[in-house]
Motif scaffolding. Sequence first.
Motif, PDB file in Angstrom:
ATOM      1  N   SER A  44      41.265  45.378  39.827  1.00  0.00           N
ATOM      2  CA  SER A  44      42.764  45.647  39.743  1.00  0.00           C
ATOM      3  C   SER A  44      43.417  45.269  38.361  1.00  0.00           C
TER       4      SER A  44
ATOM      5  N   LYS B 226      33.849  33.212  40.001  1.00  0.00           N
ATOM      6  CA  LYS B 226      34.237  32.888  41.539  1.00  0.00           C
ATOM      7  C   LYS B 226      35.452  33.763  42.011  1.00  0.00           C
TER       8      LYS B 226
ATOM      9  N   THR C  86      39.911  36.063  46.045  1.00  0.00           N
ATOM     10  CA  THR C  86      39.978  36.958  47.276  1.00  0.00           C
ATOM     11  C   THR C  86      38.931  36.867  48.047  1.00  0.00           C
TER      12      THR C  86
ATOM     13  N   ASP D  87      44.847  40.444  33.213  1.00  0.00           N
ATOM     14  CA  ASP D  87      44.612  40.642  34.843  1.00  0.00           C
ATOM     15  C   ASP D  87      45.755  40.843  35.550  1.00  0.00           C
TER      16      ASP D  87
ATOM     17  N   ALA E 256      45.207  32.716  39.505  1.00  0.00           N
ATOM     18  CA  ALA E 256      45.045  31.799  40.449  1.00  0.00           C
ATOM     19  C   ALA E 256      44.559  30.444  40.102  1.00  0.00           C
ATOM     20  N   ASN E 257      43.110  30.387  40.063  1.00  0.00           N
ATOM     21  CA  ASN E 257      42.568  29.164  39.727  1.00  0.00           C
ATOM     22  C   ASN E 257      42.043  29.321  38.179  1.00  0.00           C
ATOM     23  N   GLY E 258      41.905  30.541  37.820  1.00  0.00           N
ATOM     24  CA  GLY E 258      41.720  30.909  36.234  1.00  0.00           C
ATOM     25  C   GLY E 258      40.083  31.108  36.090  1.00  0.00           C
ATOM     26  N   CYS E 259      39.406  31.481  37.341  1.00  0.00           N
ATOM     27  CA  CYS E 259      38.119  31.644  37.165  1.00  0.00           C
ATOM     28  C   CYS E 259      37.971  33.021  36.451  1.00  0.00           C
TER      29      CYS E 259
END
Length: 198
Positions: free
Chosen positions: A67, A104, A107, A131, A135-138
């Motif tokens: 995406s 990781k 979603t 991107d 979210a968590n940055g992974c």
Amino acid sequence: MEGNCERIKSAAEKILTDGVIKPGNVLKVDSFLNHQIDVPFICLLGQKFKELFDDRKIDKILTIEASGIGIACLTAIYFNVPVVFAKKSAGSNMDKDVYATEVKSFTHNKVNHVIVSKKYLNKGEHILIMDDFLANGCAIKGLIDLVNQAGGIVEGAGICIEKGFQGGGDELRSEGIDVKSLAIIDQMDPETGTIVFR
Ligand code: 5GP
């Protein structure tokens, strides 16, 4: 497809009109970014990223499938540079000579082996990472790892929608990464549909 970029100018406005909050801190934006792509609107976001990172030397944009590819391509037009997307698994026709890292997935809640051919990331290249969501940055950390392995220079990270309440963006900023997000969500409530922007 109706591109309503004339009427709606900001990512936040678009999220408010078209976004759907799902349980588990997931925002669905399938109508313009993640399934159907509102190309005229995403082009406007691309122009915005060009303005935000205009003082940077950018040789290439790096994103992750799938995406991130749309926004990366529609930004690359304005920088006049190629896009490289990290692949989530090595296909049989993939080069064996790759940079690899683990990411990781927020979603899908699994760890993806992510690779880029060594041909397409080079020492000394100035890279803009992009991107759709942070979210968590992974995902962004994985892409930074790939650039570092290649000996490239991370100029910044351009994100369409950052979920600020998950902390990944602020962690990356505290590590010195120039993270610029077009919309930062500080709260979202699936019950009421309320979204609070930073
Ligand atoms: P992170 O790695 O920062 O935890 O999560 C970012 C990645 O997970 C992005 O590549 C994006 O595809 C996906 N993602 C994270 N949160 C959401 C969300 O709320 N909605 C959607 N559609 N994708 C998300």
